[in-house]
Enzyme design. Structure first.
Site, PDB file in Angstrom:
ATOM      1  N   GLU A   1      52.980  38.217  42.360  1.00  0.00           N
ATOM      2  CA  GLU A   1      52.772  38.223  40.915  1.00  0.00           C
ATOM      3  C   GLU A   1      52.306  39.599  40.445  1.00  0.00           C
ATOM      4  OE1 GLU A   1      49.374  37.093  37.871  1.00  0.00           O
ATOM      5  OE2 GLU A   1      49.726  35.501  39.348  1.00  0.00           O
TER       6      GLU A   1
ATOM      7  N   HIS B   1      50.567  35.044  45.136  1.00  0.00           N
ATOM      8  CA  HIS B   1      49.771  35.746  44.130  1.00  0.00           C
ATOM      9  C   HIS B   1      49.951  37.257  44.259  1.00  0.00           C
ATOM     10  CE1 HIS B   1      45.664  37.190  42.632  1.00  0.00           C
ATOM     11  NE2 HIS B   1      46.329  36.812  41.559  1.00  0.00           N
TER      12      HIS B   1
ATOM     13  N   GLU C   1      39.793  41.272  41.930  1.00  0.00           N
ATOM     14  CA  GLU C   1      39.981  40.054  41.148  1.00  0.00           C
ATOM     15  C   GLU C   1      39.290  38.865  41.818  1.00  0.00           C
ATOM     16  OE1 GLU C   1      43.580  37.186  39.406  1.00  0.00           O
ATOM     17  OE2 GLU C   1      44.067  38.950  40.623  1.00  0.00           O
TER      18      GLU C   1
END
Length: 460
Positions: free
Chosen positions: A73, A70, A150
């Protein structure tokens, strides 16, 4: 039945062409280095969706690298030697396009949707990101904070919390049970060198799949992909084959899956309780996935479904109530969800259990079966009306099973589902260890509707 599997995953120079529906044409090529390119040319389209897939997800992270997938990303949008983050964003904004990325448990995809004349630009930028990310030290530190924000945002969403905890209960210590985005602890702990090691190890030609759908020329895209990855410094062995697909091992061979059911109560100050009940499902390539789709439609997939009618319409106990499933290479999960008042959890859990039990015991009536089949067929066709969904379908098929069915063939499989198959699969799923996740304003001593799961209660 056309299949994309040619040998284990194809060999360099392999070509496949399949005419699908409404004049659409799917082509697949295996390029030097084992790179796979799949396109679906759709007549009448002026746009195209393109995705660069790496067949690596959170389940592939090794110790010391958790959260790296992640992290990458995010970092790939921060710049390469030839363009910074602003240049990447401006390239798509300047043509009215869209660009984004998604990390899963078994793959990562960087994708864009643009006008057909802008496909060369979109492909160049995305492949530059995939092959040449700088992973700048300062950008790394800043993006760590963004990811922590996040994760904090997700923790503030009780629905997200319930889904993450439920997956951990279902898959246990297995890698599929880890959160896709990592945890605050793993994100704070992972160093740049570890993320870079993960990048260098996994972002390689044999793992790369490029898919596009819409107004696309297959041969031109193949040439562009080769030019872009070579410009990014990737060495392409002319004889290299794609990385093999994951093997669909028998569930009994998978380590770490819980052998008993459990309940987890997560305290959050909320007006509603979020309730999830379920367990293991089917792997993505299981032939019974069409039966599961109909089962899901009948049990909790629409306003006429049993869960919606019993829990919302007849009793007014919930606004949102549904069933769901998700499949991976060697396992899957199946569950029921409801959001209800905290004091109604016990009653809602009993109703979820009861509807599942009845479906597993008695064949559904012909009209209910017909309605469920019709729902699945209609949603399938409507869901493939845009280029983005077609592009994603190609990528997921290539990475997971390699089997391409036309829409017509898929509809035929769905229409062949019988009431007995639905009952038998419901019973098989129900026989797996069942897990209950409840997120809501409960004190440590309060466990609503968890009597049948008492043995595995955990409070968070």
């Amino acid at each position: 039945m056309p299949e994309l599997i040619l040998g284990p995953a194809g060999t360099p120079g392999t070509e496949l062409t399949v005419e699908t529906d409404a004049g659409a044409l799917v082509r697949r090529s295996v390029l030097p280095g084992g790179i796979r390119v799949l396109t679906e040319a759709m007549p009448g389209q002026r746009s195209v969706a393109i995705g660069a897939w790496v067949a690596v997800g959170s389940r592939d992270e090794t110790d010391g690298h958790h959260g790296s997938t992640h992290f990458l990303e995010h970092l790939l949008f921060k710049g390469t030697p030839s363009r910074d983050a602003m240049a990447i964003a401006s390239a798509f904004d300047g043509v009215g396009g869209e660009a984004n990325a998604a990390t899963g448990k078994e793959h990562t995809c960087y994708f864009a949707r643009v006008l057909d004349v802008d496909l060369p630009m979109a492909g160049e930028v995305i492949l530059d990101m995939v092959t040449s990310a700088t992973l700048d030290v300062e950008e790394f530190a800043a993006e760590r904070e963004v990811i922590l924000e996040e994760l904090a945002m997700n923790e503030d969403d009780p629905g997200d919390v319930a889904q993450e905890r439920f997956a951990t209960q279902v898959f246990g210590a297995h890698a599929l049970g880890r959160p896709i985005g990592g945890t605050p602890e793993t994100i704070r702990a992972v160093p740049r060198d570890a993320v870079n090691e993960h990048y260098q190890r996994t972002y390689v030609p044999g793992e790369l799949v490029v898919t596009a759908a819409g107004s696309v020329d297959h041969d031109a895209l193949c040439a562009q992909v080769l030019e872009a990855v070579r410009a990014g410094g990737w060495e392409l062995d002319a004889d290299a084959s794609p990385a093999p697909r994951r093997e669909a091992s028998a569930l009994a061979a998978l380590e770490g899956f819980p052998t008993e059911g459990s309940t987890q109560i997560v305290h959050r100050v909320t007006e509603q309780a979020n309730v999830l009940l379920g367990g293991l499902g089917l792997p993505a390539g299981d032939d019974r996935r069409f039966v599961l789709a109909v089962l899901n439609a009948v049990l909790g997939g629409s306003m006429s479904s049993r869960l919606f009618q019993e829990i919302r319409e007849k009793r007014g106990l919930a606004y949102a109530v549904f069933s769901f499933s998700g499949g991976f290479a060697d396992a899957g999960m199946f569950g029921l969800y409801a959001g209800c008042a905290p004091g109604k959890v016990e009653q809602v859990v009993d109703l979820l259990e009861d509807q599942w039990r009845v479906l597993a015991a008695e064949p559904i009536e012909p009209d209910e079966l017909e309605r469920g089949i019709g729902q699945v067929c209609g949603q399938l066709v409507l869901g493939l009306e845009d280029t983005g969904s077609r592009m994603s379908r190609l990528g997921r098929i290539e990475i997971s099973t390699g089997e391409l069915l036309t829409v017509t063939e898929t509809l035929d499989r769905v229409r062949a589902v019988t009431a007995g198959q639905v009952r038998d699969l419901a019973a098989e799923l129900r026989a797996q260890p069942r897990h209950l996740t409840v997120v809501g304003p409960f004190a440590d001593h309060e466990v609503h509707g968890a009597a049948q799961f008492e043995k595995g209660i955990v409070h968070v």
